[in-house]
Write a protein that holds these residues in place. Sequence first.
Motif, PDB file in Angstrom:
ATOM      1  N   GLU A  61       0.823  -1.214   0.000  1.00 52.40           N
ATOM      2  CA  GLU A  61       0.000   0.000   0.000  1.00 52.40           C
ATOM      3  C   GLU A  61       0.855   1.261   0.000  1.00 52.40           C
ATOM      4  O   GLU A  61       0.530   2.252  -0.648  1.00 52.40           O
ATOM      5  CB  GLU A  61      -0.922  -0.008   1.225  1.00 52.40           C
ATOM      6  CG  GLU A  61      -1.932   1.113   1.251  1.00 52.40           C
ATOM      7  CD  GLU A  61      -2.858   0.991   2.445  1.00 52.40           C
ATOM      8  OE1 GLU A  61      -3.004   1.990   3.172  1.00 52.40           O
ATOM      9  OE2 GLU A  61      -3.425  -0.102   2.645  1.00 52.40           O
ATOM     10  N   ASN A  62       1.967   1.230   0.708  1.00 49.20           N
ATOM     11  CA  ASN A  62       2.837   2.405   0.821  1.00 49.20           C
ATOM     12  C   ASN A  62       4.085   2.307  -0.048  1.00 49.20           C
ATOM     13  O   ASN A  62       5.077   2.997   0.202  1.00 49.20           O
ATOM     14  CB  ASN A  62       3.236   2.608   2.287  1.00 49.20           C
ATOM     15  CG  ASN A  62       2.041   2.918   3.162  1.00 49.20           C
ATOM     16  OD1 ASN A  62       1.171   3.693   2.773  1.00 49.20           O
ATOM     17  ND2 ASN A  62       1.982   2.299   4.321  1.00 49.20           N
ATOM     18  N   SER A  63       4.038   1.460  -1.068  1.00 51.92           N
ATOM     19  CA  SER A  63       5.236   1.261  -1.892  1.00 51.92           C
ATOM     20  C   SER A  63       5.605   2.502  -2.701  1.00 51.92           C
ATOM     21  O   SER A  63       6.749   2.657  -3.100  1.00 51.92           O
ATOM     22  CB  SER A  63       5.036   0.064  -2.832  1.00 51.92           C
ATOM     23  OG  SER A  63       3.968   0.332  -3.734  1.00 51.92           O
ATOM     24  N   GLY A  64       4.661   3.382  -2.938  1.00 52.84           N
ATOM     25  CA  GLY A  64       4.951   4.593  -3.698  1.00 52.84           C
ATOM     26  C   GLY A  64       5.457   5.747  -2.855  1.00 52.84           C
ATOM     27  O   GLY A  64       5.791   6.808  -3.384  1.00 52.84           O
ATOM     28  N   ASP A  65       5.548   5.573  -1.552  1.00 45.58           N
ATOM     29  CA  ASP A  65       6.004   6.629  -0.644  1.00 45.58           C
ATOM     30  C   ASP A  65       7.498   6.877  -0.859  1.00 45.58           C
ATOM     31  O   ASP A  65       8.317   5.973  -0.672  1.00 45.58           O
ATOM     32  CB  ASP A  65       5.729   6.202   0.798  1.00 45.58           C
ATOM     33  CG  ASP A  65       6.130   7.249   1.820  1.00 45.58           C
ATOM     34  OD1 ASP A  65       6.324   8.408   1.429  1.00 45.58           O
ATOM     35  OD2 ASP A  65       6.240   6.888   3.010  1.00 45.58           O
ATOM     36  N   PRO A  66       7.892   8.102  -1.241  1.00 45.77           N
ATOM     37  CA  PRO A  66       9.317   8.371  -1.502  1.00 45.77           C
ATOM     38  C   PRO A  66      10.207   8.141  -0.283  1.00 45.77           C
ATOM     39  O   PRO A  66      11.338   7.672  -0.423  1.00 45.77           O
ATOM     40  CB  PRO A  66       9.342   9.842  -1.912  1.00 45.77           C
ATOM     41  CG  PRO A  66       7.942  10.205  -2.240  1.00 45.77           C
ATOM     42  CD  PRO A  66       7.050   9.242  -1.520  1.00 45.77           C
ATOM     43  N   GLN A  67       9.722   8.450   0.897  1.00 51.45           N
ATOM     44  CA  GLN A  67      10.531   8.237   2.103  1.00 51.45           C
ATOM     45  C   GLN A  67      10.770   6.750   2.333  1.00 51.45           C
ATOM     46  O   GLN A  67      11.871   6.335   2.695  1.00 51.45           O
ATOM     47  CB  GLN A  67       9.842   8.861   3.325  1.00 51.45           C
ATOM     48  CG  GLN A  67      10.645   8.745   4.600  1.00 51.45           C
ATOM     49  CD  GLN A  67      12.003   9.440   4.502  1.00 51.45           C
ATOM     50  OE1 GLN A  67      12.121  10.522   3.942  1.00 51.45           O
ATOM     51  NE2 GLN A  67      13.039   8.799   5.020  1.00 51.45           N
ATOM     52  N   ARG A  68       9.757   5.945   2.106  1.00 56.66           N
ATOM     53  CA  ARG A  68       9.895   4.493   2.266  1.00 56.66           C
ATOM     54  C   ARG A  68      10.882   3.951   1.235  1.00 56.66           C
ATOM     55  O   ARG A  68      11.710   3.092   1.538  1.00 56.66           O
ATOM     56  CB  ARG A  68       8.538   3.819   2.131  1.00 56.66           C
ATOM     57  CG  ARG A  68       8.567   2.344   2.433  1.00 56.66           C
ATOM     58  CD  ARG A  68       7.177   1.726   2.280  1.00 56.66           C
ATOM     59  NE  ARG A  68       7.177   0.399   2.828  1.00 56.66           N
ATOM     60  CZ  ARG A  68       6.598   0.053   3.958  1.00 56.66           C
ATOM     61  NH1 ARG A  68       5.947   0.943   4.661  1.00 56.66           N
ATOM     62  NH2 ARG A  68       6.651  -1.187   4.391  1.00 56.66           N
ATOM     63  N   GLN A  69      10.796   4.437   0.000  1.00 59.83           N
ATOM     64  CA  GLN A  69      11.728   4.000  -1.040  1.00 59.83           C
ATOM     65  C   GLN A  69      13.156   4.377  -0.675  1.00 59.83           C
ATOM     66  O   GLN A  69      14.082   3.589  -0.878  1.00 59.83           O
ATOM     67  CB  GLN A  69      11.334   4.612  -2.386  1.00 59.83           C
ATOM     68  CG  GLN A  69      10.043   4.043  -2.930  1.00 59.83           C
ATOM     69  CD  GLN A  69       9.575   4.751  -4.190  1.00 59.83           C
ATOM     70  OE1 GLN A  69      10.150   5.762  -4.590  1.00 59.83           O
ATOM     71  NE2 GLN A  69       8.535   4.218  -4.814  1.00 59.83           N
ATOM     72  N   ALA A  70      13.339   5.574  -0.137  1.00 63.01           N
ATOM     73  CA  ALA A  70      14.675   6.004   0.272  1.00 63.01           C
ATOM     74  C   ALA A  70      15.200   5.133   1.409  1.00 63.01           C
ATOM     75  O   ALA A  70      16.382   4.755   1.426  1.00 63.01           O
ATOM     76  CB  ALA A  70      14.652   7.473   0.690  1.00 63.01           C
TER      77      ALA A  70
END
Length: 91
Positions: A61-70
């Motif tokens: 669900e949160n895979s598009g969150d830039p902070q999570r990706q970073a």
Amino acid sequence: MKTKKASILTKLVVLALLIGVASALLNLRGQIQQAQSDLTQAQAEVAAQKQVNADLADAVENSGDPQRQADIARSKLGLVEPGEYVFYFTN
């Protein structure tokens, strides 16, 4: 005299039947306890798997969150942002 022999034989048969029934009941009790233990273990495994599924659903669900990706890029891939330095401490 025959009635006494028959009554003793009857008592022995009844006693043998009672012993057999008691043995079967004890065996059944052991099987029930084992089944309850298995059920408890399976319920714990289901709860753990539900938590894993919830964590995975949250990640998707949160895979598009830039902070999570970073965070993933830093922790799993060892990447850094421009001008950022990584220090590793060893003993």
